[in-house]
Design a protein around this motif. Structure first.
Motif, PDB file in Angstrom:
ATOM      1  N   ARG A 196      23.675   0.493  24.098  1.00  0.00           N
ATOM      2  CA  ARG A 196      23.112  -0.444  23.151  1.00  0.00           C
ATOM      3  C   ARG A 196      23.117  -1.874  23.673  1.00  0.00           C
ATOM      4  O   ARG A 196      23.790  -2.217  24.643  1.00  0.00           O
ATOM      5  CB  ARG A 196      23.783  -0.361  21.794  1.00  0.00           C
ATOM      6  CG  ARG A 196      25.206  -0.459  21.595  1.00  0.00           C
ATOM      7  CD  ARG A 196      25.564  -0.506  20.098  1.00  0.00           C
ATOM      8  NE  ARG A 196      24.825  -1.503  19.333  1.00  0.00           N
ATOM      9  CZ  ARG A 196      23.987  -1.192  18.338  1.00  0.00           C
ATOM     10  NH1 ARG A 196      23.786   0.049  17.996  1.00  0.00           N
ATOM     11  NH2 ARG A 196      23.368  -2.161  17.691  1.00  0.00           N
ATOM     12  N   ASP A 445      10.378  -0.127  10.468  1.00  0.00           N
ATOM     13  CA  ASP A 445      11.502  -0.995  10.134  1.00  0.00           C
ATOM     14  C   ASP A 445      11.840  -1.978  11.240  1.00  0.00           C
ATOM     15  O   ASP A 445      12.867  -2.660  11.180  1.00  0.00           O
ATOM     16  CB  ASP A 445      12.728  -0.153   9.788  1.00  0.00           C
ATOM     17  CG  ASP A 445      12.542   0.627   8.499  1.00  0.00           C
ATOM     18  OD1 ASP A 445      12.039   0.030   7.521  1.00  0.00           O
ATOM     19  OD2 ASP A 445      12.862   1.824   8.461  1.00  0.00           O
ATOM     20  N   ARG A 447      12.428  -1.374  14.533  1.00  0.00           N
ATOM     21  CA  ARG A 447      13.217  -0.916  15.681  1.00  0.00           C
ATOM     22  C   ARG A 447      12.309  -0.758  16.892  1.00  0.00           C
ATOM     23  O   ARG A 447      11.247  -0.132  16.804  1.00  0.00           O
ATOM     24  CB  ARG A 447      13.882   0.427  15.374  1.00  0.00           C
ATOM     25  CG  ARG A 447      14.820   0.411  14.172  1.00  0.00           C
ATOM     26  CD  ARG A 447      15.392   1.810  13.927  1.00  0.00           C
ATOM     27  NE  ARG A 447      16.145   1.854  12.679  1.00  0.00           N
ATOM     28  CZ  ARG A 447      15.614   2.177  11.492  1.00  0.00           C
ATOM     29  NH1 ARG A 447      14.323   2.488  11.413  1.00  0.00           N
ATOM     30  NH2 ARG A 447      16.364   2.189  10.407  1.00  0.00           N
ATOM     31  N   TYR A 460      15.088  -4.841  18.493  1.00  0.00           N
ATOM     32  CA  TYR A 460      14.087  -4.882  17.436  1.00  0.00           C
ATOM     33  C   TYR A 460      12.971  -5.828  17.870  1.00  0.00           C
ATOM     34  O   TYR A 460      13.139  -6.627  18.798  1.00  0.00           O
ATOM     35  CB  TYR A 460      14.717  -5.362  16.118  1.00  0.00           C
ATOM     36  CG  TYR A 460      15.911  -4.526  15.720  1.00  0.00           C
ATOM     37  CD1 TYR A 460      15.783  -3.472  14.829  1.00  0.00           C
ATOM     38  CD2 TYR A 460      17.176  -4.771  16.278  1.00  0.00           C
ATOM     39  CE1 TYR A 460      16.876  -2.683  14.489  1.00  0.00           C
ATOM     40  CE2 TYR A 460      18.270  -3.980  15.951  1.00  0.00           C
ATOM     41  CZ  TYR A 460      18.105  -2.934  15.057  1.00  0.00           C
ATOM     42  OH  TYR A 460      19.192  -2.142  14.743  1.00  0.00           O
ATOM     43  N   HIS A 492      16.212  -7.605   8.637  1.00  0.00           N
ATOM     44  CA  HIS A 492      17.039  -6.884   7.671  1.00  0.00           C
ATOM     45  C   HIS A 492      17.622  -5.619   8.283  1.00  0.00           C
ATOM     46  O   HIS A 492      18.813  -5.321   8.114  1.00  0.00           O
ATOM     47  CB  HIS A 492      16.208  -6.541   6.437  1.00  0.00           C
ATOM     48  CG  HIS A 492      16.996  -5.875   5.357  1.00  0.00           C
ATOM     49  ND1 HIS A 492      17.098  -4.497   5.247  1.00  0.00           N
ATOM     50  CD2 HIS A 492      17.751  -6.390   4.344  1.00  0.00           C
ATOM     51  CE1 HIS A 492      17.868  -4.199   4.217  1.00  0.00           C
ATOM     52  NE2 HIS A 492      18.277  -5.342   3.649  1.00  0.00           N
ATOM     53  N   THR A 493      16.797  -4.876   9.026  1.00  0.00           N
ATOM     54  CA  THR A 493      17.281  -3.639   9.652  1.00  0.00           C
ATOM     55  C   THR A 493      18.373  -3.941  10.666  1.00  0.00           C
ATOM     56  O   THR A 493      19.416  -3.272  10.706  1.00  0.00           O
ATOM     57  CB  THR A 493      16.133  -2.885  10.337  1.00  0.00           C
ATOM     58  OG1 THR A 493      15.057  -2.714   9.416  1.00  0.00           O
ATOM     59  CG2 THR A 493      16.595  -1.524  10.822  1.00  0.00           C
ATOM     60  N   THR A 496      21.636  -4.810   8.806  1.00  0.00           N
ATOM     61  CA  THR A 496      22.263  -3.819   7.928  1.00  0.00           C
ATOM     62  C   THR A 496      22.652  -2.528   8.613  1.00  0.00           C
ATOM     63  O   THR A 496      23.525  -1.801   8.127  1.00  0.00           O
ATOM     64  CB  THR A 496      21.341  -3.488   6.739  1.00  0.00           C
ATOM     65  OG1 THR A 496      20.059  -3.047   7.235  1.00  0.00           O
ATOM     66  CG2 THR A 496      21.147  -4.705   5.852  1.00  0.00           C
ATOM     67  N   GLU A 497      22.036  -2.213   9.761  1.00  0.00           N
ATOM     68  CA  GLU A 497      22.406  -0.964  10.406  1.00  0.00           C
ATOM     69  C   GLU A 497      23.306  -1.170  11.618  1.00  0.00           C
ATOM     70  O   GLU A 497      23.731  -0.224  12.256  1.00  0.00           O
ATOM     71  CB  GLU A 497      21.171  -0.163  10.808  1.00  0.00           C
ATOM     72  CG  GLU A 497      20.393  -0.693  11.994  1.00  0.00           C
ATOM     73  CD  GLU A 497      19.217   0.215  12.355  1.00  0.00           C
ATOM     74  OE1 GLU A 497      18.903   1.133  11.560  1.00  0.00           O
ATOM     75  OE2 GLU A 497      18.614   0.017  13.417  1.00  0.00           O
ATOM     76  N   THR A 498      23.597  -2.435  11.950  1.00  0.00           N
ATOM     77  CA  THR A 498      24.472  -2.735  13.077  1.00  0.00           C
ATOM     78  C   THR A 498      25.919  -2.431  12.713  1.00  0.00           C
ATOM     79  O   THR A 498      26.378  -2.729  11.612  1.00  0.00           O
ATOM     80  CB  THR A 498      24.343  -4.225  13.468  1.00  0.00           C
ATOM     81  OG1 THR A 498      23.006  -4.460  13.890  1.00  0.00           O
ATOM     82  CG2 THR A 498      25.285  -4.585  14.598  1.00  0.00           C
ATOM     83  N   GLU A 499      26.647  -1.841  13.654  1.00  0.00           N
ATOM     84  CA  GLU A 499      28.076  -1.570  13.472  1.00  0.00           C
ATOM     85  C   GLU A 499      28.854  -2.427  14.460  1.00  0.00           C
ATOM     86  O   GLU A 499      29.076  -2.034  15.608  1.00  0.00           O
ATOM     87  CB  GLU A 499      28.373  -0.090  13.707  1.00  0.00           C
ATOM     88  CG  GLU A 499      27.682   0.826  12.701  1.00  0.00           C
ATOM     89  CD  GLU A 499      28.024   2.275  12.933  1.00  0.00           C
ATOM     90  OE1 GLU A 499      28.809   2.567  13.845  1.00  0.00           O
ATOM     91  OE2 GLU A 499      27.493   3.123  12.178  1.00  0.00           O
TER      92      GLU A 499
END
Length: 505
Positions: A196, A445, A447, A460, A492-493, A496-499
């Protein structure tokens, strides 16, 4: 014991898509670092040089007035009539104008999210208005809005687009987006082995900004002579820029090196007819070369005095972005727009900007003044005039839509009235390159996708850095709408989806 760390999102590019991504990510709780290649005076990317047009879906007048109640002078009325412009109609129009090549998922999402996104922009302080040059008209106390009416930002002429950027920038700074000026993205860092995204390399010094995700919103490649030559062709190497000079493909190239895939029409672009005497834009508050949008009210001829394109295939706002490409295929990559007194005043008032007209009382005089063969120009205009509908269908301003030529190649499908009322007026026109159509492959979204169709973790993209929606042409107002919809989605994606990694408490 550990506690969650706030994710850091780096957004490359402070144009409309980048600002929407940054604001959206910040509103979702992320720390946001917005990188802009230029100085603060360069903020806004291509949107700053646009006419501020937004094309979106609506079901009727209530949807439109939920966005704005601002009306240009003369458009205020007792009642509004606005036939629906549905999601299906939006998608069908975009698909048709792409020759069926646009990515259906992106088309559907653009249509689906368009109205909500315009309302989102309005809530951030962007002001919209109804514009008469785009079809709105008052008749008998009723404001008639054609299906697909494009709202514009409140402002003047071709500087309207900066009025999208100004409130968004202020809002981004107010909510804590960290903006770094003169900070070009050089590379997207990824974990070894193609993992990543871990950061963004900035500037000549190679500083790395650690990041949990990177959003590429740095535009297309119209500012690169080398990439224009490689993908658009050698004649485009010296093309006049209407868009930002800073969109040189850096963000796209960095994303490709990080594993993203190409998409869209890399050999095509948005290119309007422009006055060659007008300079290319520099500061983002400066107006670009004004597009000569009056072509639909007259004829276009090349330096041989011959027509070469259908000037009226539909409303000008649906066709202006391909006129520059048509001109680029002509001898010397130049043309002339010609009008008579039926429409000359309307063109000067609404569609010519600061361009200086060439005026002549006869066709031979006009031919001499614009430097085309007099016999060919006379034959072209005589042939065109004879092919125009005769009789009481003619209107004083030559703008009756259903009037098309008969047995003429190329045809003029609509607004065909003879040019026979001197003095004649001509405008010199060349191609003005606004932005390129090729870019990165994304999902709805935002990506960035690799060659196998799976997302590149943490990467993104949005705006003109994206391909897959526009091909030969597109409806006016869809470009800024695309930037806002997918910029907002990508930010937004990403947030909100990042860890994010954890750290000791």
């Amino acid at each position: 014991m550990t506690k969650p760390r706030t994710p850091t999102i780096v957004v490359a590019g402070a144009g409309l898509s980048g600002l929407c991504a940054a604001v959206s990510a910040r509103e979702a709780g992320a720390r946001v670092v917005l990188l802009e290649k230029g100085s603060r005076q360069d903020v806004g990317g291509n949107a700053a040089f646009s006419g501020g047009l937004f094309l979106f879906c609506y079901d009727g007048p209530d949807d439109l007035t939920s966005v704005t109640e601002d009306f240009e002078p003369g458009l205020k009325a007792d009642r509004i009539e606005a036939p629906p412009y549905t999601r299906q109609a939006y998608a069908a129009e975009l698909m048709a104008m792409s020759g069926g090549r646009a990515e259906p998922r992106l088309v559907d999402e653009l249509a689906e999210r368009s109205l909500d996104t315009v309302r989102w922009l309005a809530a951030k302080g962007v002001r919209f208005t109804f514009n008469r040059t785009l079809g709105a008209a008052v008749r008998d106390g009723v404001l008639h809005i054609p299906p697909g009416q494009v709202l514009t930002c409140v402002g003047e002429g071709m500087s309207r687009g900066f009025e999208v950027i100004r409130p968004l920038l202020a809002y981004a700074e107010r909510i804590g987006v960290e903006i770094r000026w003169s900070a070009p993205l050089m590379e997207v860092e990824v974990e070894r082995g193609g993992g990543r995204v871990t950061g963004a390399v900035v500037g000549d010094g190679g500083e790395t900004v650690p990041a949990d995700a990177v959003v590429i919103a740095a535009g297309g490649f119209q500012g690169s002579r080398e990439l224009r030559r490689e993908y658009l062709g050698p004649q485009w190497e010296t093309a006049r820029l209407r868009g930002t000079r800073l969109a040189t493909g850096d963000g796209i190239q960095a994303a490709l090196r990080a594993g993203a895939d190409k998409a869209g029409a890399w050999t095509s672009c948005h290119s309007a007819a422009v006055d060659p005497t007008q300079p290319s834009p520099q500061r983002s508050e400066a107006s670009p070369p004004f597009p000569l949008h009056g072509f639909w009210l007259g004829v276009l001829v090349n330096r041989d005095g011959e027509r070469f394109v259908d000037e009226g295939p539909g409303p000008w706002v649906r066709n202006y972005s391909k006129m520059g490409k048509a001109i680029m295929r002509q001898p010397g990559c130049e043309a002339y727009e010609i009008f008579d007194q039926r429409t000359a005043a309307k063109v000067a008032d609404e569609f010519a900007g600061a361009a200086v007209p060439i005026v002549a009382h006869t066709v031979p005089e006009l031919a001499e003044r614009i430097g085309v063969p007099a016999d060919r120009l006379a034959h072209t205009l005589k042939t065109f005039n004879n092919a125009c509908p005769a009789g009481d269908g003619a209107t004083e301003d030559g703008t009756r839509e259903e009037r098309g030529t008969a047995a003429l190649t190329p045809p003029k499908s609509r607004w065909a009235s003879p040019l026979d009322r001197p003095p004649f007026v001509a405008y010199h026109a060349v191609a003005g390159l606004t932005f390129t159509f090729g870019g990165l492959r994304i999902d709805p979204d935002g990506r960035a996708l690799g060659a196998d169709g799976t997302p590149v973790p943490g990467l993104y993209a949005a705006g003109e850095a994206v391909g897959g929606l526009f091909y030969g042409d597109y409806p006016g107002g869809a470009a800024l709408m695309r930037a806002a919809v997918f910029g907002r989605a990508a930010g937004h994606t990403a947030a909100t989806e990042t860890e994010p990694a954890s750290r000791p408490a």
